[in-house]
Design a protein around this motif. Structure first.
Motif, PDB file in Angstrom:
ATOM      1  N   ARG A 235       0.857  -1.184   0.000  1.00  0.00           N
ATOM      2  CA  ARG A 235       0.000   0.000   0.000  1.00  0.00           C
ATOM      3  C   ARG A 235       0.898   1.240   0.000  1.00  0.00           C
ATOM      4  O   ARG A 235       1.615   1.489   0.968  1.00  0.00           O
ATOM      5  CB  ARG A 235      -0.876  -0.022   1.252  1.00  0.00           C
ATOM      6  CG  ARG A 235      -1.943   1.036   1.309  1.00  0.00           C
ATOM      7  CD  ARG A 235      -2.815   0.804   2.534  1.00  0.00           C
ATOM      8  NE  ARG A 235      -3.763   1.862   2.739  1.00  0.00           N
ATOM      9  CZ  ARG A 235      -4.997   1.872   2.225  1.00  0.00           C
ATOM     10  NH1 ARG A 235      -5.425   0.847   1.496  1.00  0.00           N
ATOM     11  NH2 ARG A 235      -5.816   2.868   2.467  1.00  0.00           N
TER      12      ARG A 235
ATOM     13  N   PHE B 180       1.871   5.448  -1.323  1.00  0.00           N
ATOM     14  CA  PHE B 180       1.418   6.772  -1.763  1.00  0.00           C
ATOM     15  C   PHE B 180       2.613   7.689  -1.948  1.00  0.00           C
ATOM     16  O   PHE B 180       3.696   7.434  -1.413  1.00  0.00           O
ATOM     17  CB  PHE B 180       0.385   7.375  -0.800  1.00  0.00           C
ATOM     18  CG  PHE B 180       0.825   7.534   0.641  1.00  0.00           C
ATOM     19  CD1 PHE B 180       0.850   6.450   1.509  1.00  0.00           C
ATOM     20  CD2 PHE B 180       1.192   8.773   1.135  1.00  0.00           C
ATOM     21  CE1 PHE B 180       1.233   6.593   2.844  1.00  0.00           C
ATOM     22  CE2 PHE B 180       1.573   8.943   2.471  1.00  0.00           C
ATOM     23  CZ  PHE B 180       1.599   7.843   3.323  1.00  0.00           C
TER      24      PHE B 180
ATOM     25  N   HIS C 237       1.865  14.437   7.146  1.00  0.00           N
ATOM     26  CA  HIS C 237       2.358  14.479   5.769  1.00  0.00           C
ATOM     27  C   HIS C 237       1.297  15.092   4.875  1.00  0.00           C
ATOM     28  O   HIS C 237       0.156  15.298   5.308  1.00  0.00           O
ATOM     29  CB  HIS C 237       2.659  13.053   5.271  1.00  0.00           C
ATOM     30  CG  HIS C 237       1.437  12.222   5.148  1.00  0.00           C
ATOM     31  ND1 HIS C 237       0.904  11.519   6.203  1.00  0.00           N
ATOM     32  CD2 HIS C 237       0.590  11.997   4.107  1.00  0.00           C
ATOM     33  CE1 HIS C 237      -0.195  10.897   5.817  1.00  0.00           C
ATOM     34  NE2 HIS C 237      -0.419  11.174   4.545  1.00  0.00           N
TER      35      HIS C 237
ATOM     36  N   THR D 139      -0.364  14.142   1.278  1.00  0.00           N
ATOM     37  CA  THR D 139      -0.442  13.160   0.189  1.00  0.00           C
ATOM     38  C   THR D 139      -0.617  13.859  -1.152  1.00  0.00           C
ATOM     39  O   THR D 139      -1.474  14.721  -1.303  1.00  0.00           O
ATOM     40  CB  THR D 139      -1.619  12.190   0.425  1.00  0.00           C
ATOM     41  OG1 THR D 139      -1.370  11.465   1.635  1.00  0.00           O
ATOM     42  CG2 THR D 139      -1.777  11.205  -0.715  1.00  0.00           C
TER      43      THR D 139
ATOM     44  N   PHE E 188      -2.348   8.978  -4.101  1.00  0.00           N
ATOM     45  CA  PHE E 188      -2.531   7.704  -3.412  1.00  0.00           C
ATOM     46  C   PHE E 188      -2.430   6.596  -4.454  1.00  0.00           C
ATOM     47  O   PHE E 188      -3.238   6.531  -5.377  1.00  0.00           O
ATOM     48  CB  PHE E 188      -3.886   7.679  -2.717  1.00  0.00           C
ATOM     49  CG  PHE E 188      -4.151   6.397  -1.994  1.00  0.00           C
ATOM     50  CD1 PHE E 188      -3.426   6.071  -0.849  1.00  0.00           C
ATOM     51  CD2 PHE E 188      -5.118   5.511  -2.442  1.00  0.00           C
ATOM     52  CE1 PHE E 188      -3.653   4.880  -0.165  1.00  0.00           C
ATOM     53  CE2 PHE E 188      -5.352   4.324  -1.766  1.00  0.00           C
ATOM     54  CZ  PHE E 188      -4.619   4.007  -0.630  1.00  0.00           C
TER      55      PHE E 188
ATOM     56  N   GLU F 251      -7.386   9.354  -9.308  1.00  0.00           N
ATOM     57  CA  GLU F 251      -8.683   9.650  -8.708  1.00  0.00           C
ATOM     58  C   GLU F 251      -9.427  10.686  -9.533  1.00  0.00           C
ATOM     59  O   GLU F 251      -8.798  11.597 -10.082  1.00  0.00           O
ATOM     60  CB  GLU F 251      -8.443  10.318  -7.351  1.00  0.00           C
ATOM     61  CG  GLU F 251      -8.363   9.422  -6.186  1.00  0.00           C
ATOM     62  CD  GLU F 251      -8.622  10.250  -4.933  1.00  0.00           C
ATOM     63  OE1 GLU F 251      -9.642  10.003  -4.290  1.00  0.00           O
ATOM     64  OE2 GLU F 251      -7.828  11.139  -4.640  1.00  0.00           O
TER      65      GLU F 251
ATOM     66  N   ARG G 146     -11.573  12.700  -8.116  1.00  0.00           N
ATOM     67  CA  ARG G 146     -11.618  13.856  -7.227  1.00  0.00           C
ATOM     68  C   ARG G 146     -10.430  14.777  -7.475  1.00  0.00           C
ATOM     69  O   ARG G 146      -9.305  14.306  -7.632  1.00  0.00           O
ATOM     70  CB  ARG G 146     -11.503  13.387  -5.772  1.00  0.00           C
ATOM     71  CG  ARG G 146     -12.804  13.291  -5.048  1.00  0.00           C
ATOM     72  CD  ARG G 146     -12.610  13.018  -3.579  1.00  0.00           C
ATOM     73  NE  ARG G 146     -11.488  12.148  -3.226  1.00  0.00           N
ATOM     74  CZ  ARG G 146     -11.374  11.562  -2.041  1.00  0.00           C
ATOM     75  NH1 ARG G 146     -12.300  11.730  -1.131  1.00  0.00           N
ATOM     76  NH2 ARG G 146     -10.333  10.805  -1.756  1.00  0.00           N
TER      77      ARG G 146
ATOM     78  N   VAL H 146      -1.596   1.927  11.856  1.00  0.00           N
ATOM     79  CA  VAL H 146      -0.851   2.000  10.624  1.00  0.00           C
ATOM     80  C   VAL H 146       0.527   2.594  10.945  1.00  0.00           C
ATOM     81  O   VAL H 146       0.694   3.311  11.918  1.00  0.00           O
ATOM     82  CB  VAL H 146      -1.648   2.863   9.613  1.00  0.00           C
ATOM     83  CG1 VAL H 146      -1.651   4.315  10.000  1.00  0.00           C
ATOM     84  CG2 VAL H 146      -1.184   2.707   8.197  1.00  0.00           C
TER      85      VAL H 146
ATOM     86  N   TYR I 161       3.921   4.382   8.742  1.00  0.00           N
ATOM     87  CA  TYR I 161       4.391   4.836   7.440  1.00  0.00           C
ATOM     88  C   TYR I 161       5.898   4.679   7.351  1.00  0.00           C
ATOM     89  O   TYR I 161       6.608   4.982   8.294  1.00  0.00           O
ATOM     90  CB  TYR I 161       4.061   6.311   7.231  1.00  0.00           C
ATOM     91  CG  TYR I 161       2.601   6.654   7.261  1.00  0.00           C
ATOM     92  CD1 TYR I 161       1.666   5.861   6.621  1.00  0.00           C
ATOM     93  CD2 TYR I 161       2.157   7.785   7.919  1.00  0.00           C
ATOM     94  CE1 TYR I 161       0.327   6.202   6.634  1.00  0.00           C
ATOM     95  CE2 TYR I 161       0.821   8.135   7.939  1.00  0.00           C
ATOM     96  CZ  TYR I 161      -0.088   7.332   7.298  1.00  0.00           C
ATOM     97  OH  TYR I 161      -1.406   7.670   7.302  1.00  0.00           O
TER      98      TYR I 161
HETATM   99  P1  ATP Z   1      -6.054   4.577   8.294  1.00  0.00           P
HETATM  100  O1  ATP Z   1      -6.556   4.196   6.928  1.00  0.00           O
HETATM  101  O2  ATP Z   1      -5.618   3.422   9.111  1.00  0.00           O
HETATM  102  O3  ATP Z   1      -6.964   5.492   9.014  1.00  0.00           O
HETATM  103  P2  ATP Z   1      -4.345   6.402   6.892  1.00  0.00           P
HETATM  104  O4  ATP Z   1      -5.572   6.845   6.160  1.00  0.00           O
HETATM  105  O5  ATP Z   1      -3.446   7.446   7.451  1.00  0.00           O
HETATM  106  O6  ATP Z   1      -4.705   5.434   8.090  1.00  0.00           O
HETATM  107  P3  ATP Z   1      -3.764   4.985   4.518  1.00  0.00           P
HETATM  108  O7  ATP Z   1      -5.213   4.643   4.390  1.00  0.00           O
HETATM  109  O8  ATP Z   1      -2.771   3.936   4.199  1.00  0.00           O
HETATM  110  O9  ATP Z   1      -3.446   5.477   5.984  1.00  0.00           O
HETATM  111  O10 ATP Z   1      -3.515   6.260   3.615  1.00  0.00           O
HETATM  112  C1  ATP Z   1      -2.243   6.799   3.349  1.00  0.00           C
HETATM  113  C2  ATP Z   1      -2.432   8.202   2.826  1.00  0.00           C
HETATM  114  O11 ATP Z   1      -3.168   8.141   1.603  1.00  0.00           O
HETATM  115  C3  ATP Z   1      -3.222   9.117   3.733  1.00  0.00           C
HETATM  116  O12 ATP Z   1      -2.763  10.438   3.558  1.00  0.00           O
HETATM  117  C4  ATP Z   1      -4.633   8.999   3.225  1.00  0.00           C
HETATM  118  O13 ATP Z   1      -5.390  10.164   3.488  1.00  0.00           O
HETATM  119  C5  ATP Z   1      -4.411   8.847   1.734  1.00  0.00           C
HETATM  120  N1  ATP Z   1      -5.445   8.016   1.128  1.00  0.00           N
HETATM  121  C6  ATP Z   1      -5.876   6.823   1.550  1.00  0.00           C
HETATM  122  N2  ATP Z   1      -6.823   6.316   0.747  1.00  0.00           N
HETATM  123  C7  ATP Z   1      -7.013   7.234  -0.227  1.00  0.00           C
HETATM  124  C8  ATP Z   1      -7.859   7.313  -1.358  1.00  0.00           C
HETATM  125  N3  ATP Z   1      -8.716   6.358  -1.689  1.00  0.00           N
HETATM  126  N4  ATP Z   1      -7.774   8.427  -2.114  1.00  0.00           N
HETATM  127  C9  ATP Z   1      -6.931   9.403  -1.820  1.00  0.00           C
HETATM  128  N5  ATP Z   1      -6.105   9.403  -0.772  1.00  0.00           N
HETATM  129  C10 ATP Z   1      -6.141   8.325   0.028  1.00  0.00           C
END
Ligand code: ATP
Ligand code: MG
Length: 179
Positions: A12, A14, A46, A48, A51, A121, A123, A167, A169
């Motif tokens: 997983r 990003f 951080h 993003t 993703f 995405e 969005r 989680v 990173y």
């Molecule tokens: P958790 O999902 O356990 O709450 P998290 O969201 O911080 O933790 P990840 O879901 O692995 O961890 O996401 C990593 C980064 O990517 C974060 O900044 C999250 O906001 C972003 N992210 C996750 N899913 C998406 C998505 N579908 N679209 C855009 N950004 C995403």
């Protein structure tokens, strides 16, 4: 047919702006001041950019090749603005003047990754740093008294590792730079 080894499992991933210690400390101080115990862990803060999601090893190799010659990025983010998204209950920090170069960089990343089969995405990109989750809202009425100035010159490839209790990173590499 050989069965895939555990190391072939998709990771997983990003792409993000990853703060250095000084900026991380300032961001963490802001998060603590506005979100208390609901704040995101200091070492998780951080921004993003893209993703990538679950990524197989061969796909990752393609992405890395496509990003190998990323031009230098040099901009300063002035983080001066709180926002709140009620549906995911996220409190975030952003900029009232996100530099156009950052949007251009994200568009360039999309172009390069698309060539490797990545589907961006739909969005629109919204530059934000999540400060707190499960935040009741609303965003603080006053903006930060002192904006956080964050000089940015690298894009980080980060892995999101599921662990007991949440989680973690891990930055795998950065562009441009020595990798
Ligand atoms: P958790 O999902 O356990 O709450 P998290 O969201 O911080 O933790 P990840 O879901 O692995 O961890 O996401 C990593 C980064 O990517 C974060 O900044 C999250 O906001 C972003 N992210 C996750 N899913 C998406 C998505 N579908 N679209 C855009 N950004 C995403
Ligand atoms: Mg998530």
């Amino acid at each position: 047919m050989s069965s895939p080894s555990i190391t072939d499992a998709p990771r997983r991933l990003f792409l993000a702006l990853w703060p250095e210690e000084a900026e991380r400390r300032r961001l963490a101080d802001l998060a603590a001041s506005v979100a208390g115990r609901r704040r995101v862990r200091d070492d998780h803060l951080h921004l993003t950019l893209v993703f990538l999601g679950a990524t197989a090893a061969a796909r990752l190799a393609g992405y890395e090749a496509a990003l190998a010659d990323l031009p230098t990025l040099e901009l300063e983010l002035v983080l001066d603005h709180y926002g709140y998204w009620p549906q995911p209950r996220i409190l975030w920090l952003g900029s009232s003047r996100t530099p156009p170069e950052l949007y251009e960089r994200v568009a360039d990343l999309h172009r390069r990754l698309r060539g490797c089969g990545f589907i961006p995405e739909r969005r629109a990109f919204q530059a934000h740093i999540t400060l707190a989750r499960k935040f009741p809202g609303p965003a603080p009425a006053q903006p930060p008294t002192a904006p956080v100035r964050w000089p940015v010159n690298e894009v980080a490839l980060v892995e999101s590792l599921r662990e007991e209790g949440g989680v973690r990173y891990q930055v795998l590499r950065r562009w441009p730079g020595l990798g």
